[in-house]
Design a protein around this motif. Sequence first.
Motif, short mmCIF file in Angstrom:
data_model
loop_
_atom_site.label_atom_id
_atom_site.label_comp_id
_atom_site.label_asym_id
_atom_site.label_seq_id
_atom_site.Cartn_x
_atom_site.Cartn_y
_atom_site.Cartn_z
N GLY C 236 0.82 -1.21 0.00
CA GLY C 236 0.00 0.00 0.00
C GLY C 236 0.85 1.25 0.00
N ILE C 237 1.96 1.20 0.76
CA ILE C 237 2.88 2.33 0.78
C ILE C 237 3.50 2.52 -0.59
N LEU C 238 3.95 1.43 -1.20
CA LEU C 238 4.57 1.52 -2.52
C LEU C 238 3.59 2.07 -3.55
N LEU C 239 2.34 1.63 -3.46
CA LEU C 239 1.33 2.09 -4.40
C LEU C 239 1.10 3.59 -4.26
N ALA C 240 1.01 4.03 -2.99
CA ALA C 240 0.81 5.45 -2.75
C ALA C 240 1.97 6.25 -3.31
N ALA C 241 3.18 5.70 -3.15
CA ALA C 241 4.37 6.41 -3.64
C ALA C 241 4.41 6.45 -5.15
N ARG C 242 4.05 5.35 -5.78
CA ARG C 242 4.18 5.28 -7.24
C ARG C 242 3.20 6.23 -7.91
N PHE C 243 2.00 6.38 -7.33
CA PHE C 243 0.99 7.20 -7.97
C PHE C 243 0.77 8.53 -7.28
N SER C 244 1.54 8.81 -6.25
CA SER C 244 1.37 10.00 -5.41
C SER C 244 -0.09 10.26 -5.14
N SER C 245 -0.84 9.21 -4.93
CA SER C 245 -2.27 9.43 -4.77
C SER C 245 -2.86 8.33 -3.93
N VAL C 246 -3.71 8.70 -2.99
CA VAL C 246 -4.36 7.72 -2.13
C VAL C 246 -5.85 7.97 -2.18
N ARG C 247 -6.60 6.94 -2.55
CA ARG C 247 -8.07 7.04 -2.55
C ARG C 247 -8.60 5.82 -1.85
N ASN C 248 -9.89 5.84 -1.58
CA ASN C 248 -10.43 4.71 -0.84
C ASN C 248 -10.49 3.43 -1.67
N ASP C 249 -10.29 3.52 -2.99
CA ASP C 249 -10.33 2.29 -3.78
C ASP C 249 -8.95 1.83 -4.24
N ASN C 250 -7.90 2.36 -3.62
CA ASN C 250 -6.55 1.91 -3.97
C ASN C 250 -6.44 0.40 -3.84
N GLY C 251 -5.86 -0.24 -4.81
CA GLY C 251 -5.56 -1.66 -4.67
C GLY C 251 -6.65 -2.59 -5.14
N THR C 252 -7.81 -2.04 -5.54
CA THR C 252 -8.90 -2.93 -5.95
C THR C 252 -8.47 -3.81 -7.10
N GLY C 253 -8.71 -5.09 -6.98
CA GLY C 253 -8.40 -6.01 -8.05
C GLY C 253 -7.06 -6.70 -7.93
N LEU C 254 -6.25 -6.31 -6.95
CA LEU C 254 -4.90 -6.89 -6.86
C LEU C 254 -4.90 -8.34 -6.39
N THR C 255 -5.88 -8.72 -5.55
CA THR C 255 -5.87 -10.08 -5.00
C THR C 255 -5.84 -11.12 -6.11
N LEU C 256 -6.69 -10.93 -7.11
CA LEU C 256 -6.75 -11.90 -8.19
C LEU C 256 -5.40 -12.04 -8.88
N THR C 257 -4.73 -10.91 -9.12
CA THR C 257 -3.43 -10.95 -9.78
C THR C 257 -2.40 -11.68 -8.92
N VAL C 258 -2.42 -11.41 -7.62
CA VAL C 258 -1.45 -12.06 -6.73
C VAL C 258 -1.66 -13.57 -6.73
N VAL C 259 -2.92 -13.99 -6.60
CA VAL C 259 -3.20 -15.43 -6.59
C VAL C 259 -2.80 -16.06 -7.92
N THR C 260 -3.08 -15.34 -9.02
CA THR C 260 -2.69 -15.84 -10.34
C THR C 260 -1.20 -16.06 -10.42
N VAL C 261 -0.44 -15.07 -9.97
CA VAL C 261 1.01 -15.17 -10.04
C VAL C 261 1.52 -16.34 -9.20
N VAL C 262 0.97 -16.51 -8.02
CA VAL C 262 1.41 -17.60 -7.14
C VAL C 262 1.12 -18.96 -7.77
#
Lengths: 361, 339, 351
Positions: C236-262
């Motif tokens: 979450g910290i890295l995401l905030a840094a990369r986009f210089s932006s924090v909203r309440n929907d940050n990170g939506t959809g990442l779980t599926l990608t992580v499970v896919t990669v694993v």
Amino acid sequence: MNGSIRRLAVGLAVVAVVAAACGSSTATTAPTTAASQAASQAASQGATGGTTAVMIPKQINNPYFDVAFKGAQKAATDLGGTVTQVGPSTADATQQVPFIQTATTQKAGAIIISADDATAVAPALKDAMTAGVKVVGFDSSPAVGAYNVFVNQADTAGIGKGLADMACDIAPSCTGEIAVLSASQSATNQNAWIEAMKTTLKDPKYSKLVLDGVVYGNDDPQVSTTQAQGLLSAHPNLKVIIAPTTVGIVAAAKVVRDLKKTGSVFVTGLGTPKGMQDYVKGGESPEFALWNVTDLGYLAFAVANQLAAGTIKGTEGETFTVKGINSDKPYTIGKDSVVVLGPPFVFNKDNIDQYVASFGF
Amino acid sequence: MAASATPKAAGPSLVGRVTRTLGRSRELTLIALMIVMAGLVTAGAPQFLSPGNLGQVTAMAAIIAIVAAGEAMVVMTKNIDMSLESTIGLVAFLVGVLLRGSLPVPAAWAVGIGVGLLLGMVNGAVITAFRIPAIVVTLGTLSIFRGIVFIFAGGKQVDVADLPPGYTDLATDTILGIPLFVIVAAVIVTAVALMLWKTRFGRQIYAVGSNAEAAAILGIHSRTVTFAVFALAGMLGGVAGVMWGIYFGTIYATSASGVVLQIVAAVVVGGVSISGGTGTVVGAALGALFLALINNALLVLQMPQELLQAIYGAVILIAVSADAFLSRRHQVVAREVRA
Amino acid sequence: MSAATTAPARRRLSPSSLARWETLLVLLLAALVITGARMSDVFISSRNFANLASSVMEVAIMALPMTLIIITGDIDLSVESMVGLSGAILGTLMVAGLPLPIAMVVVLVVGALGGLMNGWLVTRGGLPALVVTLGTLALFRGLANVLLGPTVISVWPDWFTEFGFGTIGGSPIPYTLVVFAVLAAVYWAITHGTWLGRQVFAIGKNKETSRYSGVPVSRVRTWLFILSGMVAALAGILLAARFSSVRNDNGTGLTLTVVTVVLLGGVDINGGKGSIPGVVLAVFVLAVLQNVLRLVGVSSEFQGIAVGLLLVFSVIVPQLARQANAAVIRARGGRRPPAGPVPTGEVNAQS
């Protein structure tokens, strides 16, 4: 050993599949020109033809942005240059950025972008500008400093006043409770328009309109519907729902019809002609507005071309003309390098059919 | 049964007896909770129980209830289907496009439900043929089916103007005062429940979910049962997709995104255990209604919208904890009985 | 239980078949790189490498603890919401005046607490991880919503933004890649070189046996969830840094990608099998695939389908290989292979 040969065969099969998938060109609404073509065109752009532009909407496969893209394509045909459309399948800024970065890597002439989040796309856009790519914002602005020119579909204060005026028109005697059904809570455009509307409402002319509140539908049809239902339940005397979002206005109109409140509650805001056609005729929404989305795309591409050719730099005060738009009158670049397309259209049952035909969506 | 062997709860107090009965039946608990909630909410906001409001809430709940019935069957066999939201979206869009092309309404519906069945069969086939865990396959088909909708949509949407006049009125029509959608949902859920309760196939579903090896010894082909269950879930998803199209009228390529959480929540809250073998579709349907009512109650009471997700999560956790707690009590009691 | 019936076949296949899976990934990665270089003359460039690497770093670091969790037979669906929640807390604290480095520490603690909640519910409560983390997926996101509401926090210190978006000097190595490299090395060492790592695999193969052998099963599982929460907070910290932006929907959809990669990395969803190097390879396979598809101009719908297909194939192929191997053994007149695992979606083998 048998097992490892089998595995090797499977592995090569996978490789073949992937290579085939990458090699095939996919037919979608956006013509997918091969990247190498785009790159070499960009190298030869400038005085001869127009620029190679990459259009990045908030979300691909969205009818609103598809129409804007068609406008940009028409501009490319008329003025020279090419434009391709790429973007994320969900309106997510974090997914927009890789497309910006790819366009930069491929040395596109210009990026035309409607930002999902003003700041999230800023680092990538600034990087693109440093690399020599022109950046034209449209529809939803990137942060100031992360674009050369922003083509705004309408003047923010103008939209705010337009929303207030339409509410006043359809509320009986400009009197009654009104409420707003917006997009996402952090949507820059909508928030700006709603603020402008609230400022307009302070004028004595609207003193009999009472704003009950703002709810957010997140541009999700299901959420917008439940929020509209909630509005009507929580405020039994509500007269007007103002939805400055094409998803929200349709949902609100549907809820008014379903609850059989047609004629006692009215819906207005920003919507697409075809989407709202049935509700205009049915009486749920006597009036609503939108701008010419095709022209918006046309203008955005024209600006990109002129920036790439150097005829404008994007500084405040510059003027330019685009044939066929704005009745050939010149545009002046305003504060923060913003250009306003022109006045929006107000739709009602007298002109809706004609606009559905001419807008096409 | 537990009744005769719980010395602690043998007291004659009414409260004790009520909680014991409720503890044994998730369905009764949900009904009781809904009545209590309705009472509390109506006290603060009488319009909660107005026919208009209830009609809207139950229409959406009916759609979720139907697809939750299918999901419940899948979960009973110790699987899960994460792709149903894409099935709903695909069918809703497809039916809209067919109607725009002037296909007669019954034909369009038949095609839509058929496509749902087909998608369910694809899931079932991949899971049983390759023996891959359902969660993986359906996570994959979640993306694949949604991608197909995007391609099929080609940047367009289905508008109310494209549909036959009066088509969307079906969502608000009532028969003898009861919304049509609720009747359809009740009929379908009852049919599925009867199938589970009375037919051999239904018993096989429970058997496969509670102990697959024992079921195999008894000659039950778990792969056939699993395939059939996914096909059925897909078909019910198709029905839900048709109703989704009727309800919303305007359909986008992204329609029904995010619904899978509501479906699984309805199933879990309805008492269907993720470990398989127990639960009822009636419970899942009641779970769908319960969650829809909570959603509406929050809106009617004008509580901050931000709380919604948090409450959803809390409700799921409470429901699952209650499940585990109750099943553990039953185990303790069962051990006492045996001893 | 499926583990018991297939254990003999798995033991015979396990270490070497994993090595073959990683070979497959290397082949796939090579094929993608060659395809990319052929189809686009900007593919091999330092800018492109920096882009493709930085675009997956959040997913990459979350894939590491997720690997261990899946190996033990659990799953953590709540990671994407912890990304959102941690960003929300980080932003709120910064705006309130707390120095950013301290806010980051607070955020990591919150991540650990969230993971602890998951861990307790799963071990002490005995609840299936799938459902618990489905609940916390909604709960954490809800908390992020309550905390941030409509606010977007978009003003951050320059060093923070540079860290998230920039590269080291003029090289193509993003700062965040260094973070991932360090974490990956640590996880690699622990998983494949320590007693703790062996305990993780043991739990995945058979919980009861492990418990009777003295492995502190509940404690290990809980700690894995705590780590997952902390790493998600870091993401979450890295995401905030990369986009210089924090909203309440940050990170939506990442779980599926992580499970896919694993799963693409060769980790068995049923537990007991997997490797960190495989997952690291899978991260880059995914990043390169998406990058090549974008460079070639494949539209987003096909990209979504491609990832979905990749996920399905990543589990079909080993299964096919297993069935092929079993057929070979049978053909040779060896003993009858045990019945294949009954298709279950159960991720948490509770029995």
